[in-house]
Design a protein around this motif. Structure first.
Motif, PDB file in Angstrom:
ATOM      1  N   GLN A  16       0.866  -1.173   0.000  1.00  0.00           N
ATOM      2  CA  GLN A  16       0.000   0.000   0.000  1.00  0.00           C
ATOM      3  C   GLN A  16       0.910   1.233   0.000  1.00  0.00           C
ATOM      4  O   GLN A  16       1.739   1.388   0.896  1.00  0.00           O
ATOM      5  CB  GLN A  16      -0.899   0.003   1.239  1.00  0.00           C
ATOM      6  N   VAL A  17       0.744   2.083  -0.998  1.00  0.00           N
ATOM      7  CA  VAL A  17       1.614   3.253  -1.133  1.00  0.00           C
ATOM      8  C   VAL A  17       0.753   4.511  -1.104  1.00  0.00           C
ATOM      9  O   VAL A  17      -0.168   4.665  -1.909  1.00  0.00           O
ATOM     10  CB  VAL A  17       2.435   3.191  -2.431  1.00  0.00           C
ATOM     11  N   TYR A  18       1.073   5.404  -0.173  1.00  0.00           N
ATOM     12  CA  TYR A  18       0.319   6.644   0.006  1.00  0.00           C
ATOM     13  C   TYR A  18       1.246   7.838  -0.243  1.00  0.00           C
ATOM     14  O   TYR A  18       2.421   7.822   0.146  1.00  0.00           O
ATOM     15  CB  TYR A  18      -0.232   6.755   1.431  1.00  0.00           C
ATOM     16  N   VAL A  19       0.697   8.877  -0.858  1.00  0.00           N
ATOM     17  CA  VAL A  19       1.415  10.142  -1.034  1.00  0.00           C
ATOM     18  C   VAL A  19       0.574  11.243  -0.416  1.00  0.00           C
ATOM     19  O   VAL A  19      -0.568  11.481  -0.839  1.00  0.00           O
ATOM     20  CB  VAL A  19       1.662  10.453  -2.522  1.00  0.00           C
ATOM     21  N   PHE A  20       1.123  11.929   0.592  1.00  0.00           N
ATOM     22  CA  PHE A  20       0.455  13.079   1.200  1.00  0.00           C
ATOM     23  C   PHE A  20       0.979  14.343   0.524  1.00  0.00           C
ATOM     24  O   PHE A  20       2.190  14.568   0.470  1.00  0.00           O
ATOM     25  CB  PHE A  20       0.725  13.126   2.702  1.00  0.00           C
ATOM     26  N   TYR A  21       0.070  15.170   0.022  1.00  0.00           N
ATOM     27  CA  TYR A  21       0.477  16.325  -0.776  1.00  0.00           C
ATOM     28  C   TYR A  21      -0.332  17.562  -0.398  1.00  0.00           C
ATOM     29  O   TYR A  21      -1.414  17.485   0.166  1.00  0.00           O
ATOM     30  CB  TYR A  21       0.285  16.023  -2.268  1.00  0.00           C
ATOM     31  N   MET A  22       0.248  18.738  -0.740  1.00  0.00           N
ATOM     32  CA  MET A  22      -0.465  20.004  -0.622  1.00  0.00           C
ATOM     33  C   MET A  22      -1.174  20.322  -1.939  1.00  0.00           C
ATOM     34  O   MET A  22      -2.352  20.626  -1.973  1.00  0.00           O
ATOM     35  CB  MET A  22       0.508  21.133  -0.257  1.00  0.00           C
ATOM     36  N   ASP A  23      -0.403  20.271  -3.015  1.00  0.00           N
ATOM     37  CA  ASP A  23      -0.901  20.402  -4.377  1.00  0.00           C
ATOM     38  C   ASP A  23      -0.028  19.502  -5.243  1.00  0.00           C
ATOM     39  O   ASP A  23       1.078  19.134  -4.859  1.00  0.00           O
ATOM     40  CB  ASP A  23      -0.784  21.837  -4.904  1.00  0.00           C
ATOM     41  N   ILE A  24      -0.518  19.171  -6.418  1.00  0.00           N
ATOM     42  CA  ILE A  24       0.290  18.397  -7.361  1.00  0.00           C
ATOM     43  C   ILE A  24       0.720  19.332  -8.479  1.00  0.00           C
ATOM     44  O   ILE A  24      -0.111  19.837  -9.226  1.00  0.00           O
ATOM     45  CB  ILE A  24      -0.502  17.207  -7.926  1.00  0.00           C
ATOM     46  N   ARG A  25       2.013  19.563  -8.569  1.00  0.00           N
ATOM     47  CA  ARG A  25       2.554  20.476  -9.570  1.00  0.00           C
ATOM     48  C   ARG A  25       3.410  19.675 -10.549  1.00  0.00           C
ATOM     49  O   ARG A  25       4.582  19.416 -10.293  1.00  0.00           O
ATOM     50  CB  ARG A  25       3.360  21.588  -8.908  1.00  0.00           C
ATOM     51  N   SER A  26       2.794  19.278 -11.640  1.00  0.00           N
ATOM     52  CA  SER A  26       3.458  18.416 -12.622  1.00  0.00           C
ATOM     53  C   SER A  26       3.617  19.149 -13.943  1.00  0.00           C
ATOM     54  O   SER A  26       3.270  18.639 -15.003  1.00  0.00           O
ATOM     55  CB  SER A  26       2.651  17.127 -12.821  1.00  0.00           C
TER      56      SER A  26
END
Length: 347
Positions: free
Chosen positions: A197-207
């Motif tokens: 199980q892989v989780y990413v905690f983010y504020m915004d996604i800037r790609s």
């Protein structure tokens, strides 16, 4: 006719400096490529893969290094620092420190490509970096990737913006590349261990890179990496694992989960050597400590620092490898244009 010293100094042997040296030497001019490390490639030689096409960083460095080795116009000086940089009568005077022995040389132009340092994850004591086994930085992940992907991991948590966009730590700027390298690392982990199980905690996604949005979406939709908008408040060791306390700000609910691995996406920060060199030649730094370019309307080349001196790569601002290479080529073009105009003026 006044004779000019047409040798060029490139300070920094990362990919930006390597590219600048290659392009300048291709014109037939002598180049001194100087780096304080014992090998070329900077940070990139330590990266397992580069987004979005997953080219191995060391392979790219080896390719550039081979081109440099085969070009007799490029002299490489490793384990050498530029202690002083001065503009003297239209030339660039550099003082080198190698094994404690200073030496001086005159050049016609210079490129500063001093790169970046990595933010110290220990400044976020709540995450336990350096104290809790299993808490690493994104750079550590690159260094240890082979071992990490082989060990059994039930749950991994990636925490973005560690040292970015955080005024409380004096780091208000976005480090630009962290969203992408986090997605790459999460994707690689999930490919190696599909049941994790892989989780990413983010504020915004800037790609905001070419194919960047597709790359991040691919990690979510094809590899089922779970992105949660929210900030991790604390990491606590418990029962041999790591307890994550966070909040899902979209749902407005607190979260707790246990993980075997926590990866902190730490920011790029200005290299310590940049400040000294830039100030010596009358250049300026922005409020974050990166090189402040002169206004574009005042220069024909966007990589101009001051007369005869150009810059390239992450010493100017956080950038990915492709941008660093492009800036290296742009700085080289600036150098060649400057030398050509000086040659005409000297006749």
């Amino acid at each position: 006719m006044k004779m000019l010293n047409e040798g060029v100094l490139v300070i920094g042997g990362g990919v930006a400096g390597m590219q600048a040296a290659i392009d300048i030497a291709a014109s037939g001019r002598e180049v001194a490529l100087v780096d304080k490390d014992k090998s070329l490639g900077g940070h990139v030689k330590e990266y397992s893969a580069l987004f979005p096409d997953l080219t191995v960083g060391s392979s790219l460095v080896k390719q550039k290094a081979q081109i440099i080795k085969e070009n007799s116009k490029i002299t490489v000086r490793l384990g050498t620092e530029v202690d002083k940089l001065q503009q003297v009568d239209g030339t660039i005077k550099a003082s080198f420190l190698s094994s404690g022995n200073p030496k001086e040389q005159i050049f016609a132009a210079a490129v500063i490509a001093t790169g970046f340092d990595n933010f110290n994850g220990k400044k976020y004591g709540e995450y336990g970096y350096g104290r809790y086994p299993g808490v690493i930085t994104g750079i550590d992940f690159e260094h240890q990737e082979e071992a990490i992907l082989k060990r059994p991991i039930r749950t991994a948590v990636f925490i973005k913006c560690v040292g970015s966009r955080d005024r409380s730590k004096g780091m208000p700027y976005c480090s630009k590349i962290c969203c992408m390298y986090t997605a790459k690392q999460a994707l690689e982990l999930k490919k190696a261990q599909p049941k994790a199980q892989v989780y990413v905690f983010y504020m915004d996604i800037r790609s905001n890179f070419k194919n960047g949005e597709e790359f991040v979406r691919g990690a979510m939709e094809n590899q089922h990496v779970k992105y949660i908008r929210g900030r991790v408040g604390k990491v606590i060791p418990t029962n041999g694992r790591l307890l994550i306390r966070a909040e899902d700000t979209l749902m407005g609910v607190p979260l707790e989960l246990e993980a075997d691995l926590v990866v902190l996406a730490t920011a790029m920060v200005p290299s310590q050597s940049t400040n000294s060199l830039v100030s010596q030649v009358g250049g300026k730094l922005d409020t974050n400590g990166f090189i402040l370019p002169i206004p574009m309307a005042e220069s024909e080349n966007p990589m101009t620092l001051t007369k005869g001196i150009f810059y390239a790569g992450a010493c100017g601002f956080p950038c990915d490898v492709k941008d660093a290479l492009n800036q290296g080529s742009a700085a080289a073009a600036g150098v060649l244009g400057y030398l050509q105009s000086n040659r005409g003026a000297a006749k």
